[in-house]
Scaffold this motif. Structure first.
Motif, mmCIF file in Angstrom:
data_model
loop_
_atom_site.group_PDB
_atom_site.id
_atom_site.type_symbol
_atom_site.label_atom_id
_atom_site.label_comp_id
_atom_site.label_asym_id
_atom_site.label_seq_id
_atom_site.Cartn_x
_atom_site.Cartn_y
_atom_site.Cartn_z
ATOM 1 N N GLU A 50 3.214 -7.660 6.565
ATOM 2 C CA GLU A 50 3.977 -7.827 7.803
ATOM 3 C C GLU A 50 5.306 -7.086 7.716
ATOM 4 O O GLU A 50 5.733 -6.428 8.674
ATOM 5 N N ILE A 51 5.956 -7.178 6.568
ATOM 6 C CA ILE A 51 7.219 -6.480 6.371
ATOM 7 C C ILE A 51 7.014 -4.977 6.455
ATOM 8 O O ILE A 51 7.792 -4.256 7.083
ATOM 9 N N ALA A 52 5.939 -4.477 5.839
ATOM 10 C CA ALA A 52 5.644 -3.047 5.873
ATOM 11 C C ALA A 52 5.420 -2.559 7.299
ATOM 12 O O ALA A 52 5.853 -1.462 7.678
ATOM 13 N N GLN A 53 4.752 -3.367 8.107
ATOM 14 C CA GLN A 53 4.481 -2.982 9.486
ATOM 15 C C GLN A 53 5.751 -2.905 10.328
ATOM 16 O O GLN A 53 5.769 -2.233 11.358
ATOM 17 N N ASN A 54 6.804 -3.585 9.882
ATOM 18 C CA ASN A 54 8.056 -3.602 10.633
ATOM 19 C C ASN A 54 9.161 -2.781 9.963
ATOM 20 O O ASN A 54 10.346 -2.961 10.265
ATOM 21 N N GLU A 96 9.906 1.227 7.610
ATOM 22 C CA GLU A 96 9.419 2.588 7.356
ATOM 23 C C GLU A 96 8.655 2.686 6.036
ATOM 24 O O GLU A 96 8.165 3.758 5.693
ATOM 25 N N PHE A 97 8.552 1.596 5.302
ATOM 26 C CA PHE A 97 7.935 1.630 3.988
ATOM 27 C C PHE A 97 6.508 1.095 4.037
ATOM 28 O O PHE A 97 6.204 0.163 4.786
ATOM 29 N N SER A 98 5.653 1.657 3.224
ATOM 30 C CA SER A 98 4.251 1.235 3.193
ATOM 31 C C SER A 98 4.088 -0.036 2.376
ATOM 32 O O SER A 98 4.964 -0.408 1.574
ATOM 33 N N HIS A 99 2.971 -0.705 2.580
ATOM 34 C CA HIS A 99 2.651 -1.904 1.808
ATOM 35 C C HIS A 99 2.595 -1.586 0.322
ATOM 36 O O HIS A 99 3.057 -2.366 -0.520
ATOM 37 N N GLY A 100 2.061 -0.421 -0.023
ATOM 38 C CA GLY A 100 1.959 -0.021 -1.425
ATOM 39 C C GLY A 100 3.313 0.163 -2.077
ATOM 40 O O GLY A 100 3.505 -0.215 -3.242
ATOM 41 N N VAL A 101 4.250 0.740 -1.339
ATOM 42 C CA VAL A 101 5.598 0.941 -1.876
ATOM 43 C C VAL A 101 6.271 -0.409 -2.138
ATOM 44 O O VAL A 101 6.878 -0.634 -3.184
ATOM 45 N N LEU A 102 6.157 -1.320 -1.190
ATOM 46 C CA LEU A 102 6.742 -2.654 -1.374
ATOM 47 C C LEU A 102 6.150 -3.346 -2.595
ATOM 48 O O LEU A 102 6.864 -3.978 -3.381
ATOM 49 N N HIS A 103 4.852 -3.207 -2.757
ATOM 50 C CA HIS A 103 4.180 -3.860 -3.884
ATOM 51 C C HIS A 103 4.553 -3.218 -5.212
ATOM 52 O O HIS A 103 4.511 -3.883 -6.257
ATOM 53 N N TYR A 104 4.927 -1.970 -5.190
ATOM 54 C CA TYR A 104 5.334 -1.300 -6.424
ATOM 55 C C TYR A 104 6.673 -1.856 -6.922
ATOM 56 O O TYR A 104 6.867 -2.050 -8.128
ATOM 57 N N TYR A 105 7.590 -2.119 -6.000
ATOM 58 C CA TYR A 105 8.927 -2.559 -6.384
ATOM 59 C C TYR A 105 9.077 -4.072 -6.462
ATOM 60 O O TYR A 105 10.024 -4.570 -7.085
ATOM 61 N N PHE A 106 8.185 -4.806 -5.813
ATOM 62 C CA PHE A 106 8.227 -6.270 -5.852
ATOM 63 C C PHE A 106 6.821 -6.807 -6.075
ATOM 64 O O PHE A 106 5.884 -6.386 -5.398
ATOM 65 N N ARG A 107 6.680 -7.764 -7.002
ATOM 66 C CA ARG A 107 5.355 -8.291 -7.328
ATOM 67 C C ARG A 107 4.696 -8.946 -6.119
ATOM 68 O O ARG A 107 3.505 -8.789 -5.880
ATOM 69 N N ASP A 108 5.489 -9.697 -5.372
ATOM 70 C CA ASP A 108 4.953 -10.442 -4.229
ATOM 71 C C ASP A 108 6.094 -10.795 -3.302
ATOM 72 O O ASP A 108 7.256 -10.436 -3.542
ATOM 73 N N LYS A 109 5.795 -11.527 -2.244
ATOM 74 C CA LYS A 109 6.854 -11.831 -1.283
ATOM 75 C C LYS A 109 7.861 -12.829 -1.847
ATOM 76 O O LYS A 109 9.010 -12.854 -1.407
#
Length: 210
Positions: free
Chosen positions: A47-51, A53-66
């Motif tokens: 949901e954060i990725a959809q809102n 400019e960053f992709s879901h994969g990028v978020l998951h690379y820098y943070f394990r989970d929400k």
């Protein structure tokens, strides 16, 4: 002093760490709006990725989970709050000025960042159910308690008195005023901010005595 062969590698390593941390800060800042609007339960990394400019994969690379992302965001924001109030305390020259500064500062941040404060209370409530939150929530709570206690000690010094309560009691008192004002403000109560200012100015002096 002769440089060792490990110094260049150490510098590169530090630069990599700094770059990684800076990227985490950028991602956290981008995620805060979505998190503060939707809250913990309704927000996922996707949901954060959809809102943002960053992709879901990028978020998951820098943070394990929400959980890690949310606690990072809240910790970062609350650290800025602590710095802001420490500045008010450090520059106060007389008791009434300190009371006004703190009361106005709390009211201003409540008005400007109500959704971020709502996210903090959401996270703190979730820690009652999610063990993974508890250590971070306790650490953030501790930093806020110390901030309030520094305010109480500064006021006591300005009036030539000393605190008559524990730091935990002082924090519970001010935090209770703030949370109740936040609830009223989010509900659209017109005098919520003025009520917070008045409550803080009245309550802080009761925490010190001769």
């Amino acid at each position: 002093m002769v440089p060792t062969t490990t110094e260049p590698a150490d510098r590169i390593s530090r630069r990599q760490v700094d770059k990684f941390e800076e990227r985490r800060r950028q991602l956290a800042d981008a995620a805060l709006l979505t998190l503060s609007e939707l809250g913990y339960a309704r927000t996922s990394l996707r949901e954060i990725a959809q809102n943002s400019e960053f992709s879901h994969g990028v978020l998951h690379y820098y943070f394990r989970d929400k959980v890690e992302l949310i606690t990072y965001c809240v910790r970062r924001y609350k650290a800025l709050c602590v710095e802001r109030y420490d500045g008010i305390v450090a520059t106060a020259a007389e008791p009434d000025g300190l009371l006004r500064g703190v009361a106005d500062g709390l009211a201003a941040t409540l008005e400007q960042d109500a959704l971020l404060h709502r996210l903090w209370y959401d996270l703190r409530t979730q820690s009652l159910f999610e063990a993974s939150f508890r250590a971070d929530v306790a650490e953030i709570d501790g930093s806020l308690e110390r901030m309030i206690w520094r305010t109480v000690e500064a006021y006591a010094a300005l009036v030539g008195a000393r605190p008559t309560c524990t730091s935990a009691f002082a924090y519970a008192t001010v935090d209770g005023l703030f949370q109740q004002a936040l609830l009223r403000h989010l509900a659209g109560t017109p005098d919520a901010l003025d009520g917070l200012r008045d409550g803080v100015r009245r309550q802080l002096p009761t925490l010190v005595g001769a």
